[in-house]
Design an enzyme around this catalytic site. Structure first.
Site, PDB file in Angstrom:
ATOM      1  N   TYR A 107      72.353 -47.974  23.717  1.00  0.00           N
ATOM      2  CA  TYR A 107      73.029 -46.682  23.842  1.00  0.00           C
ATOM      3  C   TYR A 107      72.004 -45.578  23.614  1.00  0.00           C
ATOM      4  O   TYR A 107      71.250 -45.621  22.636  1.00  0.00           O
ATOM      5  CB  TYR A 107      74.182 -46.573  22.844  1.00  0.00           C
ATOM      6  CG  TYR A 107      75.359 -47.448  23.232  1.00  0.00           C
ATOM      7  CD1 TYR A 107      76.174 -47.095  24.309  1.00  0.00           C
ATOM      8  CD2 TYR A 107      75.645 -48.627  22.556  1.00  0.00           C
ATOM      9  CE1 TYR A 107      77.242 -47.905  24.695  1.00  0.00           C
ATOM     10  CE2 TYR A 107      76.712 -49.439  22.936  1.00  0.00           C
ATOM     11  CZ  TYR A 107      77.502 -49.063  24.004  1.00  0.00           C
ATOM     12  OH  TYR A 107      78.552 -49.857  24.397  1.00  0.00           O
TER      13      TYR A 107
ATOM     14  N   THR B  56      87.620 -44.011  30.277  1.00  0.00           N
ATOM     15  CA  THR B  56      87.225 -44.536  28.959  1.00  0.00           C
ATOM     16  C   THR B  56      88.384 -44.992  28.073  1.00  0.00           C
ATOM     17  O   THR B  56      88.320 -46.045  27.447  1.00  0.00           O
ATOM     18  CB  THR B  56      86.416 -43.447  28.206  1.00  0.00           C
ATOM     19  OG1 THR B  56      85.352 -43.024  29.059  1.00  0.00           O
ATOM     20  CG2 THR B  56      85.846 -43.983  26.909  1.00  0.00           C
TER      21      THR B  56
ATOM     22  N   ARG C 190      82.747 -48.658  38.353  1.00  0.00           N
ATOM     23  CA  ARG C 190      83.419 -47.647  37.521  1.00  0.00           C
ATOM     24  C   ARG C 190      84.876 -47.462  37.972  1.00  0.00           C
ATOM     25  O   ARG C 190      85.763 -47.263  37.156  1.00  0.00           O
ATOM     26  CB  ARG C 190      82.695 -46.294  37.582  1.00  0.00           C
ATOM     27  CG  ARG C 190      81.266 -46.317  37.092  1.00  0.00           C
ATOM     28  CD  ARG C 190      81.104 -46.181  35.617  1.00  0.00           C
ATOM     29  NE  ARG C 190      81.498 -44.913  35.078  1.00  0.00           N
ATOM     30  CZ  ARG C 190      81.330 -44.572  33.799  1.00  0.00           C
ATOM     31  NH1 ARG C 190      80.758 -45.435  32.958  1.00  0.00           N
ATOM     32  NH2 ARG C 190      81.709 -43.416  33.350  1.00  0.00           N
TER      33      ARG C 190
ATOM     34  N   ARG D  33      90.677 -51.448  32.348  1.00  0.00           N
ATOM     35  CA  ARG D  33      91.073 -50.847  31.069  1.00  0.00           C
ATOM     36  C   ARG D  33      92.554 -50.483  31.049  1.00  0.00           C
ATOM     37  O   ARG D  33      93.198 -50.547  30.000  1.00  0.00           O
ATOM     38  CB  ARG D  33      90.210 -49.616  30.789  1.00  0.00           C
ATOM     39  CG  ARG D  33      88.769 -49.980  30.411  1.00  0.00           C
ATOM     40  CD  ARG D  33      87.880 -48.766  30.463  1.00  0.00           C
ATOM     41  NE  ARG D  33      86.534 -49.022  29.938  1.00  0.00           N
ATOM     42  CZ  ARG D  33      85.539 -48.151  30.016  1.00  0.00           C
ATOM     43  NH1 ARG D  33      85.721 -46.975  30.601  1.00  0.00           N
ATOM     44  NH2 ARG D  33      84.355 -48.443  29.508  1.00  0.00           N
TER      45      ARG D  33
ATOM     46  N   GLU E 111      69.488 -49.694  31.796  1.00  0.00           N
ATOM     47  CA  GLU E 111      70.356 -50.543  30.972  1.00  0.00           C
ATOM     48  C   GLU E 111      70.177 -52.034  31.243  1.00  0.00           C
ATOM     49  O   GLU E 111      70.198 -52.840  30.316  1.00  0.00           O
ATOM     50  CB  GLU E 111      71.821 -50.164  31.216  1.00  0.00           C
ATOM     51  CG  GLU E 111      72.191 -48.820  30.624  1.00  0.00           C
ATOM     52  CD  GLU E 111      73.645 -48.446  30.861  1.00  0.00           C
ATOM     53  OE1 GLU E 111      74.060 -47.392  30.373  1.00  0.00           O
ATOM     54  OE2 GLU E 111      74.378 -49.205  31.534  1.00  0.00           O
TER      55      GLU E 111
ATOM     56  N   HIS F 267      81.802 -52.282  29.369  1.00  0.00           N
ATOM     57  CA  HIS F 267      80.887 -51.170  29.608  1.00  0.00           C
ATOM     58  C   HIS F 267      80.453 -51.251  31.058  1.00  0.00           C
ATOM     59  O   HIS F 267      80.223 -52.341  31.574  1.00  0.00           O
ATOM     60  CB  HIS F 267      79.643 -51.275  28.705  1.00  0.00           C
ATOM     61  CG  HIS F 267      78.547 -50.366  29.159  1.00  0.00           C
ATOM     62  ND1 HIS F 267      78.475 -49.051  28.761  1.00  0.00           N
ATOM     63  CD2 HIS F 267      77.523 -50.555  30.034  1.00  0.00           C
ATOM     64  CE1 HIS F 267      77.435 -48.477  29.363  1.00  0.00           C
ATOM     65  NE2 HIS F 267      76.840 -49.373  30.130  1.00  0.00           N
TER      66      HIS F 267
ATOM     67  N   ASN G  83      87.696 -50.882  24.725  1.00  0.00           N
ATOM     68  CA  ASN G  83      88.093 -50.738  26.126  1.00  0.00           C
ATOM     69  C   ASN G  83      87.499 -51.833  27.014  1.00  0.00           C
ATOM     70  O   ASN G  83      87.305 -51.635  28.204  1.00  0.00           O
ATOM     71  CB  ASN G  83      87.775 -49.337  26.642  1.00  0.00           C
ATOM     72  CG  ASN G  83      86.318 -48.969  26.443  1.00  0.00           C
ATOM     73  OD1 ASN G  83      85.505 -49.815  26.087  1.00  0.00           O
ATOM     74  ND2 ASN G  83      85.990 -47.710  26.675  1.00  0.00           N
TER      75      ASN G  83
ATOM     76  N   LYS H 138      82.722 -56.403  26.515  1.00  0.00           N
ATOM     77  CA  LYS H 138      82.531 -56.100  25.097  1.00  0.00           C
ATOM     78  C   LYS H 138      83.205 -57.169  24.223  1.00  0.00           C
ATOM     79  O   LYS H 138      83.993 -57.984  24.722  1.00  0.00           O
ATOM     80  CB  LYS H 138      83.108 -54.710  24.800  1.00  0.00           C
ATOM     81  CG  LYS H 138      82.378 -53.566  25.536  1.00  0.00           C
ATOM     82  CD  LYS H 138      82.985 -52.213  25.152  1.00  0.00           C
ATOM     83  CE  LYS H 138      82.301 -51.067  25.874  1.00  0.00           C
ATOM     84  NZ  LYS H 138      82.833 -49.746  25.455  1.00  0.00           N
TER      85      LYS H 138
HETATM   86  P1  ADP Z   1      82.448 -44.951  29.230  1.00  0.00           P
HETATM   87  O1  ADP Z   1      82.303 -46.290  28.578  1.00  0.00           O
HETATM   88  O2  ADP Z   1      83.793 -44.812  29.900  1.00  0.00           O
HETATM   89  O3  ADP Z   1      81.308 -44.587  30.150  1.00  0.00           O
HETATM   90  P2  ADP Z   1      81.322 -43.109  27.226  1.00  0.00           P
HETATM   91  O4  ADP Z   1      79.965 -43.410  27.791  1.00  0.00           O
HETATM   92  O5  ADP Z   1      81.763 -41.708  27.107  1.00  0.00           O
HETATM   93  O6  ADP Z   1      82.470 -43.871  28.051  1.00  0.00           O
HETATM   94  O7  ADP Z   1      81.425 -43.760  25.762  1.00  0.00           O
HETATM   95  C1  ADP Z   1      80.850 -44.982  25.489  1.00  0.00           C
HETATM   96  C2  ADP Z   1      81.825 -45.830  24.704  1.00  0.00           C
HETATM   97  O8  ADP Z   1      82.017 -45.240  23.432  1.00  0.00           O
HETATM   98  C3  ADP Z   1      83.218 -45.949  25.276  1.00  0.00           C
HETATM   99  O9  ADP Z   1      83.312 -46.978  26.226  1.00  0.00           O
HETATM  100  C4  ADP Z   1      84.066 -46.211  24.047  1.00  0.00           C
HETATM  101  O10 ADP Z   1      84.075 -47.576  23.675  1.00  0.00           O
HETATM  102  C5  ADP Z   1      83.338 -45.455  22.966  1.00  0.00           C
HETATM  103  N1  ADP Z   1      83.889 -44.129  22.689  1.00  0.00           N
HETATM  104  C6  ADP Z   1      83.687 -43.029  23.430  1.00  0.00           C
HETATM  105  N2  ADP Z   1      84.292 -41.974  22.896  1.00  0.00           N
HETATM  106  C7  ADP Z   1      84.903 -42.400  21.769  1.00  0.00           C
HETATM  107  C8  ADP Z   1      85.714 -41.795  20.750  1.00  0.00           C
HETATM  108  N3  ADP Z   1      86.005 -40.532  20.798  1.00  0.00           N
HETATM  109  N4  ADP Z   1      86.177 -42.545  19.750  1.00  0.00           N
HETATM  110  C9  ADP Z   1      85.881 -43.840  19.699  1.00  0.00           C
HETATM  111  N5  ADP Z   1      85.130 -44.480  20.608  1.00  0.00           N
HETATM  112  C10 ADP Z   1      84.654 -43.793  21.647  1.00  0.00           C
END
Ligand code: ADP
Length: 200
Positions: free
Chosen positions: A54, A124, A118, A135, A169, A158, A155, A14
Site C-alpha cells: 500500500y 469500495t 474494477r 463486493r 503492485e 483488492h 470487501n 483478501k
Molecule cells: P479500493 O479497494 O476500492 O480501490 P481504496 O484504495 O480507497 O479502495 O482503499 C483501499 C482499501 O482500504 C479498501 O479496499 C478498504 O478495504 C480499505 N478502506 C478504505 N477506506 C476505508 C475506511 N474509511 N475505513 C475502513 N477501511 C477502508
C-alpha cells in the site's frame, strides 16, 4: 505501445475472501469474462510486504481519506479527522487486515484488464456497491460498522486502480519470470483480426 490485449492487472483475494470460502466464486467471475490468468498463488503476507504494497505518499493518503469523508457526507455524517489523517489510519488498519491470514494473489491479462476487473469488483464499500459485483453480491460490510470497530472495510478483493499502479503492485508479489506467457484457445475469438480457420 504494447497491444491493448496485453494489459495486466493485479487482484488480491483478501483474508475475508479466503475465510468466506469464496476463492472459486471470485476466480470464476474473472475467468468467465475472458481474462487470462498469468499467475496465481496463496500467501500469508508479512507486515513488511503489506506496508510496501500500500502506497505511503501523500496523494494516496489524501485520495483514500477524501473518499471516506465523501462516503460519510453522503450519509449526512461529518467526520472530524482530516483527509490525510484518515488516509494514514486506513493504511494502518489495512496492513493489520492483510496480515491476518492467507490471501490469493493473481495476475490477470486482457483488453482493458484494469477497468474490466474494477467493474466486476464494484465500489469500495460493500453496502453501496452494485448488485452483480463481487463486493455487492458477497458481502454486507459498511464504512459505519468498520469505523465503529476501528478496522478495515472487509470487501473481499483488492484490484489495481490504473495500469501504472498494476505494474508496480504485481511486482510486490511476483517476480517477472513467474508471470507466465502462453496462448489460450479463446484468445482467437477475443482478439484475432481475421477469424479464418473457423469455418470448415
Ligand atoms: P479500493 O479497494 O476500492 O480501490 P481504496 O484504495 O480507497 O479502495 O482503499 C483501499 C482499501 O482500504 C479498501 O479496499 C478498504 O478495504 C480499505 N478502506 C478504505 N477506506 C476505508 C475506511 N474509511 N475505513 C475502513 N477501511 C477502508
Amino acid at each position: 505501445m504494447s497491444h491493448p490485449k496485453q494489459e495486466r492487472t493485479l487482484v488480491l483475494i483478501k483474508p475475508d475472501g479466503v475465510q468466506r470460502s469464496l476463492i472459486g466464486e471470485i476466480i470464476h467471475r474473472f475467468e468467465r469474462v475472458g481474462l487470462k490468468f498469468l499467475a496465481l498463488k496463496m500467501i500469508i503476507p508479512t507486515k513488511k510486504q503489506a506496508e510496501n504494497f500500500y502506497p505511503s505518499n501523500e496523494e494516496w493518503f489524501l485520495s483514500v481519506g477524501n473518499k471516506t469523508i465523501k462516503g460519510y457526507e453522503a450519509k449526512g455524517i461529518k467526520l472530524d479527522r482530516s483527509p490525510l489523517k484518515q488516509g494514514k489510519f486506513v493504511k494502518k488498519i489495512l496492513v493489520d487486515f492483510m496480515t491476518s491470514g492467507p490471501i490469493v494473489a493473481i495476475v490477470l491479462q486482457g483488453n482493458e484488464a484494469v477497468k474490466i476487473v474494477r467493474k466486476l469488483v464494484g465500489s469500495t464499500e460493500p453496502l453501496s456497491s452494485d448488485v452483480g459485483t463481487i463486493r455487492g453480491d458477497f458481502n454486507i460490510d459498511s464504512y459505519t460498522m468498520a469505523d465503529v470497530d476501528q478496522r478495515a472495510v472487509r470487501n473481499l478483493v483488492h484490484a489495481s486502480e490504473s495500469v501504472n499502479e498494476a505494474e508496480r503492485e504485481l511486482k510486490c508479489w511476483f517476480k517477472e519470470e513467474k508471470i507466465l506467457r502462453y496462448n489460450l484457445v479463446q484468445d482467437k475469438i477475443l482478439y484475432d483480426v481475421n477469424l479464418d480457420g473457423i469455418k470448415e
